[in-house]
Design an enzyme around this catalytic site. Structure first.
Site, PDB file in Angstrom:
ATOM      1  N   HIS A  38      -3.537  -2.699  -1.563  1.00 59.21           N
ATOM      2  CA  HIS A  38      -3.498  -4.096  -1.124  1.00 59.21           C
ATOM      3  C   HIS A  38      -4.812  -4.869  -1.137  1.00 59.21           C
ATOM      4  CE1 HIS A  38       0.626  -3.406  -0.055  1.00 59.21           C
ATOM      5  NE2 HIS A  38       0.294  -2.437   0.774  1.00 59.21           N
ATOM      6  N   LEU A  64       7.503  -4.330  -6.069  1.00 59.40           N
ATOM      7  CA  LEU A  64       6.786  -5.489  -5.557  1.00 59.40           C
ATOM      8  C   LEU A  64       5.543  -5.010  -4.839  1.00 59.40           C
ATOM      9  CD1 LEU A  64       7.351  -8.667  -5.000  1.00 59.40           C
ATOM     10  CD2 LEU A  64       7.948  -7.872  -2.720  1.00 59.40           C
ATOM     11  N   ASN A  65       4.432  -5.688  -5.045  1.00 58.28           N
ATOM     12  CA  ASN A  65       3.204  -5.332  -4.333  1.00 58.28           C
ATOM     13  C   ASN A  65       2.381  -6.587  -4.105  1.00 58.28           C
ATOM     14  OD1 ASN A  65       1.542  -2.953  -3.367  1.00 58.28           O
ATOM     15  ND2 ASN A  65       0.041  -4.089  -4.561  1.00 58.28           N
ATOM     16  N   HIS A 151      -1.092  -0.440   6.926  1.00 61.91           N
ATOM     17  CA  HIS A 151       0.152  -0.968   6.360  1.00 61.91           C
ATOM     18  C   HIS A 151       0.075  -2.492   6.317  1.00 61.91           C
ATOM     19  CE1 HIS A 151       4.420  -1.681   5.728  1.00 61.91           C
ATOM     20  NE2 HIS A 151       4.472  -2.388   6.830  1.00 61.91           N
TER      21      HIS A 151
END
Length: 156
Positions: A38, A64-65, A151
């Site tokens: 991320h 999806l990211n 997360h």
């Protein structure tokens, strides 16, 4: 009703534990895996290139990211913001950013069954706030940060 809720919470905790264990098995701590998936300061990143790195670890095409165009240190700083309920409606270790950052969402355009080396993605860029779940660092993490993001819970 009570026992079912307890069972579902236990199942969710077990699932989270398995995810964290998988990240550890890949040689990454949960916060390191968070950073790989991320954090990317290049606002002009190419989804097809960046997602290859993630898909190589997973050995499958991720659908999806979301990439945050900020530093890991800035994401760690969000862990110092007030905590609240996460999107799972159980965990309470989520923290909202206090400022918006540039993000790129990479959405798969090839079939999910495509070999992971040939996945193709379409980028969507925007400026948004984000929410991270934070945990105490593991012994393998840098002692510089006592609490680290593990997360990406969402953007808004």
């Amino acid at each position: 009703m009570g026992p079912k809720l307890l069972e579902s919470r236990l199942c969710l905790l077990l699932l989270l534990g398995l995810v964290l264990m998988l990240a550890s098995c890949l040689g990454q701590t949960p916060s390191q895996w968070f950073a790989i998936q991320h954090i990317n300061n290049n606002a002009n990143l190419q989804c097809n290139v960046e997602m290859q790195r993630i898909n190589r670890f997973r050995r499958t095409c991720k659908g999806l990211n979301t990439f945050l165009h900020t530093s890991f240190a800035n994401a760690v700083g969000v862990c110092g913001n007030p905590s609240g309920l996460c999107s799972d409606n159980i965990s309470r270790n989520c923290h909202n950013s206090s400022s918006r950052v540039r993000i790129t969402v990479c959405n798969i355009t090839s079939r999910r069954r495509t070999p992971y080396t040939q996945c193709r993605y379409q980028p969507r860029r925007s400026l948004e706030y984000y929410t991270v779940a934070c945990n105490p660092r593991t012994p393998q993490d840098s002692p510089m940060y006592p609490v680290v993001p593990v997360h990406l819970d969402g953007t808004f």
